[in-house]
Each structure stands twice: as C-alpha cells, then as structure tokens.
Design an enzyme around this catalytic site. Structure first.
Site, PDB file in Angstrom:
ATOM      1  N   GLY A  30       0.817  -1.201   0.000  1.00  8.92           N
ATOM      2  CA  GLY A  30       0.000   0.000   0.000  1.00  8.92           C
ATOM      3  C   GLY A  30       0.850   1.250   0.000  1.00  8.92           C
ATOM      4  O   GLY A  30       2.027   1.225  -0.372  1.00  8.92           O
ATOM      5  N   CYS A  31       0.274   2.346   0.417  1.00 10.45           N
ATOM      6  CA  CYS A  31       0.991   3.618   0.453  1.00 10.45           C
ATOM      7  C   CYS A  31       2.272   3.490   1.276  1.00 10.45           C
ATOM      8  O   CYS A  31       2.256   3.000   2.403  1.00 10.45           O
ATOM      9  CB  CYS A  31       0.091   4.698   1.059  1.00 10.45           C
ATOM     10  SG  CYS A  31       0.915   6.285   1.279  1.00 10.45           S
TER      11      CYS A  31
END
Length: 235
Positions: free
Chosen positions: A58-59
């Site tokens: 993810g981020c």
C-alpha cells in the site's frame, strides 16, 4: 485511481503549506486491524552485519513509518520497485501502469532483527496481506502486496512463512502477497521520505498510518523503538 491520487496530491500540497490541520479526510478509509502472528518457524541463516529487504504494502508512508520504529532497522526508504527506472516517479507510478509498487527498502542488522521477524511485522502490522491490488483506500497494482526478494534465502523463508500462516488460517481470507524478483529499487522523492514523522496531523496519516505504529508498539513491544530511524537525519 486517478481521483484518489489527485486528492492525496492536494493534501500533500496543503501539508507543505502548513495547512494540514484544515484538511478533511473525506473517504480516506481507515486503519486495518493488526493480527498478532506467530514468528516464522523457518528463518534466515546469515552471518552478515547488514542486509536489505524490499516490501510493498500500500501507500509507502505507513509502511516506512512502521519499519522506522523497529529495533535493528538501520534505514527505511520509501520508493518504487517492480518497474523501469524511467517511470519511477510518483505521478507516473500513480497511474497504475508502470509495473512499480510503492515500496520500502529496509536496511537491517540481522544480529538485532531477523528477516523472519521483519516478515512477521510486515504481515501483521504494516499492511493487510489479503487485499488484492489495494490497501485501505488506495486501489491499483501500485498498491499491491509484494515482497521483492533479494536472494534465494529470502525467497525460501518468505515462501515458508506464507505457507505457515496459510496452514494456521491466520487470516479469514487467503494471503495474496506476491514474491517478485528484485530488479532494482528507486527512492521516492524527498517530500515522501519520513512523511509520517514530519506530518503526524495529516488526515491520511492520522486515519490510516499512525494506528499501525501504535499496533506495533502494543503487539510487539520488544521490537518497538520510540525514536524512529529517519532518512533525512542521515544526510
């Protein structure tokens, strides 16, 4: 997704201008619940004093923030892996067609923290390994769950741990984490380094990432260090 990228970019500009506290998080999701996991039954056997591992989940703001608080980690750099050098820029990667994933390169001392322990934290706290091509509010292959293995030993340990967690039914859904060949890591732009520490009131960080650091401290207190290892501090 283009709309989400545009919103994150807008928040980034506001953060740089000191207007973070005035932002609304809108539909930026929420932190995943951490899962307390057993350590790997098979771990790396090495005499090295320094190694690297590359994780995507993810981020990269939150993944970096988690590993910066792990004892034995020397450095954790946000960046891109899985694609070519000429597309390793935030705007291009955010379009979702470069092959890159937002990733974190973790440099660690195996005498203090093993590769297996990093995997335990990665699967437990840093992200949700059952989400395919997304993580929380972020969607696209650039947010996929992936480990870019550095060598055959990391491949062996990671494969064994995924099998161990699957057999134990540690998660309600199957693990979708990919083991990918390492073909280079490209550090992200300066503004993305140490983002969690520099912008603790940023809505995205408050909602999605600060809870991960708190979960690390709660679930693995023996692995947690209060002072993060920052990228910019070493420059």
């Amino acid at each position: 997704m283009k709309s989400l990228f545009t919103w994150r970019r807008t928040l980034l500009v506001l953060a740089a201008a000191g207007l973070v506290g005035q932002c609304s998080a809108f539909s930026l999701g929420g932190a995943e619940d951490a899962v307390l996991l057993p350590p790997p039954t098979l771990d790396e056997n090495t005499q090295a004093h320094s190694e690297t591992a590359v994780f995507a989940g993810g981020c990269f703001w939150g993944v970096q923030g988690v590993f910066q608080h792990v004892k034995g980690v020397k450095n954790a750099v946000s960046g891109y892996a899985g694609g070519a050098a000429d597309t390793a820029q935030y705007e291009r990667v955010s379009e979702g067609d470069t092959g890159h994933a937002e990733s974190v390169e973790v440099t660690f001392d195996p005498a203090q923290v093993s590769y297996g322990t990093l995997l335990q934290i990665y699967f437990s706290v840093a992200h949700n390994p059952t989400e395919l091509n997304r993580q929380g509010p972020d969607h696209g292959t650039q947010y996929r769950s992936a480990i870019f293995v550095q060598n055959s030993e990391q491949q062996r340990v990671a494969q064994a741990y995924i099998a161990q967690l699957g057999a134990a039914k540690a998660f309600d859904q199957p693990i979708v984490t990919r083991l990918e060949s390492y073909n280079g890591f490209y550090p992200a732009e300066e503004e993305h380094q140490d983002f969690l520490t520099e912008h603790p009131t940023y809505p995205y960080i408050v909602i999605n990432d600060l809870p991960k650091v708190a979960q690390l401290k709660q679930l693995y207190p023996q692995r947690y260090q209060e002072k993060p290892v920052l990228v910019k501090a070493g420059r």
